[in-house]
Design a protein around this motif. Structure first.
Motif, PDB file in Angstrom:
ATOM      1  N   THR A  49       5.499  81.708  14.112  1.00 34.96           N
ATOM      2  CA  THR A  49       6.042  82.714  15.022  1.00 34.96           C
ATOM      3  C   THR A  49       5.537  84.135  14.802  1.00 34.96           C
ATOM      4  O   THR A  49       5.980  85.041  15.502  1.00 34.96           O
ATOM      5  N   CYS A  50       4.628  84.332  13.862  1.00 29.81           N
ATOM      6  CA  CYS A  50       4.070  85.666  13.661  1.00 29.81           C
ATOM      7  C   CYS A  50       2.781  85.571  12.848  1.00 29.81           C
ATOM      8  O   CYS A  50       2.534  84.568  12.176  1.00 29.81           O
ATOM      9  N   PRO A  51       1.957  86.604  12.891  1.00 25.48           N
ATOM     10  CA  PRO A  51       0.680  86.556  12.172  1.00 25.48           C
ATOM     11  C   PRO A  51       0.848  86.421  10.660  1.00 25.48           C
ATOM     12  O   PRO A  51       0.059  85.727  10.014  1.00 25.48           O
ATOM     13  N   GLU A  52       1.862  87.046  10.129  1.00 27.15           N
ATOM     14  CA  GLU A  52       2.070  86.964   8.677  1.00 27.15           C
ATOM     15  C   GLU A  52       2.306  85.524   8.241  1.00 27.15           C
ATOM     16  O   GLU A  52       1.763  85.075   7.229  1.00 27.15           O
ATOM     17  N   GLU A  53       3.119  84.787   9.008  1.00 25.53           N
ATOM     18  CA  GLU A  53       3.373  83.384   8.674  1.00 25.53           C
ATOM     19  C   GLU A  53       2.091  82.564   8.725  1.00 25.53           C
ATOM     20  O   GLU A  53       1.871  81.693   7.880  1.00 25.53           O
ATOM     21  N   ALA A  54       1.253  82.827   9.709  1.00 24.08           N
ATOM     22  CA  ALA A  54      -0.013  82.098   9.827  1.00 24.08           C
ATOM     23  C   ALA A  54      -0.886  82.346   8.604  1.00 24.08           C
ATOM     24  O   ALA A  54      -1.413  81.405   8.003  1.00 24.08           O
ATOM     25  N   LEU A  55      -1.039  83.595   8.226  1.00 21.55           N
ATOM     26  CA  LEU A  55      -1.921  83.929   7.105  1.00 21.55           C
ATOM     27  C   LEU A  55      -1.352  83.463   5.768  1.00 21.55           C
ATOM     28  O   LEU A  55      -2.104  83.036   4.887  1.00 21.55           O
ATOM     29  N   GLU A  56      -0.054  83.528   5.616  1.00 23.52           N
ATOM     30  CA  GLU A  56       0.573  83.083   4.365  1.00 23.52           C
ATOM     31  C   GLU A  56       0.347  81.600   4.098  1.00 23.52           C
ATOM     32  O   GLU A  56       0.368  81.164   2.945  1.00 23.52           O
ATOM     33  N   LEU A  57       0.099  80.803   5.142  1.00 23.44           N
ATOM     34  CA  LEU A  57      -0.205  79.383   4.950  1.00 23.44           C
ATOM     35  C   LEU A  57      -1.406  79.196   4.029  1.00 23.44           C
ATOM     36  O   LEU A  57      -1.457  78.248   3.248  1.00 23.44           O
ATOM     37  N   PHE A  58      -2.374  80.107   4.110  1.00 23.66           N
ATOM     38  CA  PHE A  58      -3.608  79.964   3.343  1.00 23.66           C
ATOM     39  C   PHE A  58      -3.484  80.521   1.927  1.00 23.66           C
ATOM     40  O   PHE A  58      -4.379  80.345   1.109  1.00 23.66           O
ATOM     41  N   LEU A  59      -2.368  81.149   1.656  1.00 26.70           N
ATOM     42  CA  LEU A  59      -2.085  81.629   0.292  1.00 26.70           C
ATOM     43  C   LEU A  59      -1.073  80.722  -0.412  1.00 26.70           C
ATOM     44  O   LEU A  59      -1.021  80.681  -1.633  1.00 26.70           O
ATOM     45  N   ASN A  60      -0.278  80.019   0.361  1.00 28.38           N
ATOM     46  CA  ASN A  60       0.679  79.055  -0.169  1.00 28.38           C
ATOM     47  C   ASN A  60       0.458  77.753   0.593  1.00 28.38           C
ATOM     48  O   ASN A  60       1.177  77.436   1.539  1.00 28.38           O
ATOM     49  N   THR A  61      -0.556  77.004   0.169  1.00 29.78           N
ATOM     50  CA  THR A  61      -0.981  75.821   0.919  1.00 29.78           C
ATOM     51  C   THR A  61       0.030  74.675   0.883  1.00 29.78           C
ATOM     52  O   THR A  61      -0.080  73.747   1.679  1.00 29.78           O
ATOM     53  N   LYS A  62       1.007  74.749   0.008  1.00 32.81           N
ATOM     54  CA  LYS A  62       2.059  73.714   0.009  1.00 32.81           C
ATOM     55  C   LYS A  62       2.834  73.738   1.325  1.00 32.81           C
ATOM     56  O   LYS A  62       3.393  72.731   1.744  1.00 32.81           O
ATOM     57  N   ARG A  63       2.834  74.872   2.011  1.00 31.19           N
ATOM     58  CA  ARG A  63       3.458  74.937   3.338  1.00 31.19           C
ATOM     59  C   ARG A  63       2.690  74.060   4.323  1.00 31.19           C
ATOM     60  O   ARG A  63       3.280  73.399   5.173  1.00 31.19           O
ATOM     61  N   LYS A 103      -9.220  73.522  -1.034  1.00 30.29           N
ATOM     62  CA  LYS A 103      -9.005  72.081  -0.883  1.00 30.29           C
ATOM     63  C   LYS A 103      -7.507  71.826  -0.819  1.00 30.29           C
ATOM     64  O   LYS A 103      -6.758  72.264  -1.691  1.00 30.29           O
ATOM     65  N   ILE A 104      -7.103  71.119   0.232  1.00 32.07           N
ATOM     66  CA  ILE A 104      -5.687  70.834   0.435  1.00 32.07           C
ATOM     67  C   ILE A 104      -5.530  69.332   0.615  1.00 32.07           C
ATOM     68  O   ILE A 104      -6.078  68.756   1.562  1.00 32.07           O
ATOM     69  N   GLU A 105      -4.800  68.698  -0.296  1.00 28.90           N
ATOM     70  CA  GLU A 105      -4.563  67.261  -0.185  1.00 28.90           C
ATOM     71  C   GLU A 105      -3.288  67.023   0.609  1.00 28.90           C
ATOM     72  O   GLU A 105      -2.208  67.464   0.211  1.00 28.90           O
TER      73      GLU A 105
END
Length: 156
Positions: free
Chosen positions: A135-149, A3-5
């Motif tokens: 700009t890369c797959p790592e950045e995309a996936l990290e969004l779901f581990l650090n949802t504040k991004r 859940k992301i507000e």
């Protein structure tokens, strides 16, 4: 469930992460060890699906053993296959990550859309139908581990 507000937008409830493979989480058919590690972490929160036309023919072997469900789509009608898959899951609970022309319909059916402009490039219409561009797959996936991004990018 994740859940992301988003201030000014409401709450996004995600159950599924649907990923394109080539150009999105893989480069030239190869998936990095870092990407594999991120997928292991995300799988603790979201069900992960990889949908691919499998241009290089090695996607299944590359992700074998990871907590993801693999689906090969048509090389000629993959965009429609991806859209149908997302709709069956319930697009309002789907975060989609892609880069190509065959990801556009999937993006339109998903709640949250992330486009990756990596070494293989990205189709312009995928960018225009995304919520976030990285700009890369790592950045995309990290969004779901650090949802504040995600919050920082999508807030009003």
């Amino acid at each position: 469930m994740l859940k992301i507000e988003i201030p000014g937008e409401g709450i996004i409830k995600l159950r599924y992460l649907v990923l394109d493979y080539n150009g999105t989480i893989a480069v030239d058919g190869k998936c990095s060890e870092k990407v594999k590690g991120l997928l292991l972490d995300i799988a603790k929160t979201l069900d992960i699906y990889v949908l691919t036309a499998d241009t290089y023919g090695c996607a299944y072997e590359e992700i074998k053993g990871l907590p993801v469900e693999f689906h090969r789509v048509s090389p000629l009608n993959g965009g429609e296959d991806k859209r149908t898959f997302v709709e069956k899951l319930g697009g309002e609970y789907v975060a989609a990550v892609g880069n190509g022309k065959n990801d556009v319909k999937m993006f339109k059916a998903s709640k949250l859309r992330v486009a990756v402009i990596g070494r293989e490039g990205a189709f312009w219409e995928a960018l225009m139908n995304s919520d976030i561009v990285v700009t890369c797959p790592e950045e995309a996936l990290e969004l779901f581990l650090n949802t504040k991004r995600i919050v920082a990018t999508l807030r009003k």
